[in-house]
Scaffold this active site. Sequence first.
Site, short mmCIF file in Angstrom:
data_model
loop_
_atom_site.label_atom_id
_atom_site.label_comp_id
_atom_site.label_asym_id
_atom_site.label_seq_id
_atom_site.Cartn_x
_atom_site.Cartn_y
_atom_site.Cartn_z
N SER A 190 0.84 -1.20 0.00
CA SER A 190 0.00 0.00 0.00
C SER A 190 0.87 1.24 0.00
CB SER A 190 -0.87 0.03 1.27
OG SER A 190 -1.53 1.28 1.38
N TYR A 203 -1.78 -1.26 10.61
CA TYR A 203 -1.91 -1.59 9.18
C TYR A 203 -0.69 -1.10 8.39
CZ TYR A 203 -3.87 -1.34 4.41
OH TYR A 203 -4.09 -1.47 3.06
P1 NAD Z 1 -11.50 -5.93 0.09
O1 NAD Z 1 -12.22 -5.84 1.36
O2 NAD Z 1 -12.30 -6.09 -1.14
O3 NAD Z 1 -10.46 -7.12 0.11
C1 NAD Z 1 -9.83 -7.58 1.27
C2 NAD Z 1 -10.12 -9.05 1.35
O4 NAD Z 1 -9.28 -9.62 2.34
C3 NAD Z 1 -11.53 -9.41 1.76
O5 NAD Z 1 -12.38 -9.53 0.64
C4 NAD Z 1 -11.36 -10.73 2.46
O6 NAD Z 1 -11.74 -11.79 1.61
C5 NAD Z 1 -9.87 -10.83 2.68
N1 NAD Z 1 -9.57 -11.15 4.08
C6 NAD Z 1 -9.44 -10.30 5.11
N2 NAD Z 1 -9.18 -10.99 6.24
C7 NAD Z 1 -9.13 -12.30 5.88
C8 NAD Z 1 -8.90 -13.50 6.61
N3 NAD Z 1 -8.62 -13.49 7.91
N4 NAD Z 1 -8.96 -14.67 5.93
C9 NAD Z 1 -9.24 -14.69 4.60
N5 NAD Z 1 -9.44 -13.59 3.86
C10 NAD Z 1 -9.39 -12.41 4.52
O7 NAD Z 1 -10.58 -4.64 -0.01
P2 NAD Z 1 -9.36 -4.26 -0.98
O8 NAD Z 1 -9.16 -2.82 -0.76
O9 NAD Z 1 -9.56 -4.76 -2.34
O10 NAD Z 1 -8.13 -4.99 -0.31
C11 NAD Z 1 -7.23 -5.82 -1.01
C12 NAD Z 1 -5.82 -5.47 -0.61
O11 NAD Z 1 -5.52 -4.16 -1.07
C13 NAD Z 1 -5.55 -5.47 0.88
O12 NAD Z 1 -4.31 -6.08 1.13
C14 NAD Z 1 -5.47 -3.99 1.22
O13 NAD Z 1 -4.66 -3.76 2.33
C15 NAD Z 1 -4.85 -3.48 -0.06
N6 NAD Z 1 -4.97 -2.04 -0.27
C16 NAD Z 1 -6.19 -1.47 -0.41
C17 NAD Z 1 -6.27 -0.10 -0.61
C18 NAD Z 1 -7.58 0.60 -0.77
O14 NAD Z 1 -7.62 1.82 -0.74
N7 NAD Z 1 -8.68 -0.11 -0.94
C19 NAD Z 1 -5.11 0.68 -0.66
C20 NAD Z 1 -3.88 0.06 -0.52
C21 NAD Z 1 -3.82 -1.30 -0.32
#
Ligand code: NAD
Length: 298
Positions: A190, A203
């Site tokens: 991130s 985080y």
């Molecule tokens: P999202 O909620 O769609 O995806 C996160 C997923 O993590 C969930 O759908 C869930 O299935 C999974 N998850 C969480 N805890 C879990 C567990 N204990 N066991 C199994 N699965 C689990 O949100 P997203 O934003 O698409 O996140 C995906 C990645 O992107 C993450 O690593 C997040 O940190 C990263 N990210 C997101 C952003 C943003 O702004 N959305 C920015 C930077 C990084």
Amino acid sequence: MPESQLSFDNPVDRYPKVRPPEKQVEEPGRDSELDPPADHGETSYVGSGRLSGRKAVVTGGDSGIGAAAAIAFAREGADVAIVYLPAEEEDAQHVAGLIRDAGRTAVTIAGDISDRAFCDEVVARALDGLGGIDILVNNAGKQIYCKDLTELPDDQFDLTMKTNVYAMFWLTKAALPHLAAGATTINTTSVQAYLPGEVLVDYATTKAAINAFTKALAGQLAPKGIRVNAVAPGPIWTPLQPSAGQPPEKLPDFGSQTAIGRAGQPAELAPAYVFLASPESSYVIGETLAVTGGMPTP
Ligand code: NAD
Ligand code: MG
């Protein structure tokens, strides 16, 4: 071949600014309940055989960035296993349907990756369902904001570490004996690794760790022909954000701090994952590819 519906118009206006209500939903959020809905490339992503015959595992592939990557991988010719929490079955089945619509095999694996034994099971079930693994995307993540370190519960700190860092280690370790030269692993880090938010101490710490893990392991595995890279998203409109990823009062302005002036959509991340998974990126190793809407990264 169908033509992409993407245009060469101004990227600033490719998507409207999201103005989410100051509403918190229960964790984990659902794509099916996201207000406003997000774009995962359902109607726009057109593959060109760049991952033909590959077998991919995408954690968090039910929603958000992982869903966009899973859909793109399938349209590029890969069979895909998605891993998600049991509460996310509806989102997962929707994405599995899109993978199958692309003519590929979809494997759905529900469970908790903060449990070490389940990580071993993920690899076993993916090998069983796909017949191998060539691409591992460690994308699942936990993000719960907390304004005061003295109020950050120990178990939240622990679970954020387990989900974001330990699971990446456990899944990679379990998959590695099955990865051949040409395989790739991609970790979702991130912009928080570089510009850590004051309410995301736990985080942000995990995201910096993911970057270091990626670069160290990349050096170890490069001589074997296995490439390890990362993608660093900026603010992307996904269920992570309204499910306690941000203080609710920050949601209406989500993404406005970027140079482009808006939040990104999951669909805008998919090409980064496809690029790192495909042999086109054979000389890209230990890289963190920033997709941040112009938020500066080192
Ligand atoms: P999202 O909620 O769609 O995806 C996160 C997923 O993590 C969930 O759908 C869930 O299935 C999974 N998850 C969480 N805890 C879990 C567990 N204990 N066991 C199994 N699965 C689990 O949100 P997203 O934003 O698409 O996140 C995906 C990645 O992107 C993450 O690593 C997040 O940190 C990263 N990210 C997101 C952003 C943003 O702004 N959305 C920015 C930077 C990084
Ligand atoms: Mg989800």
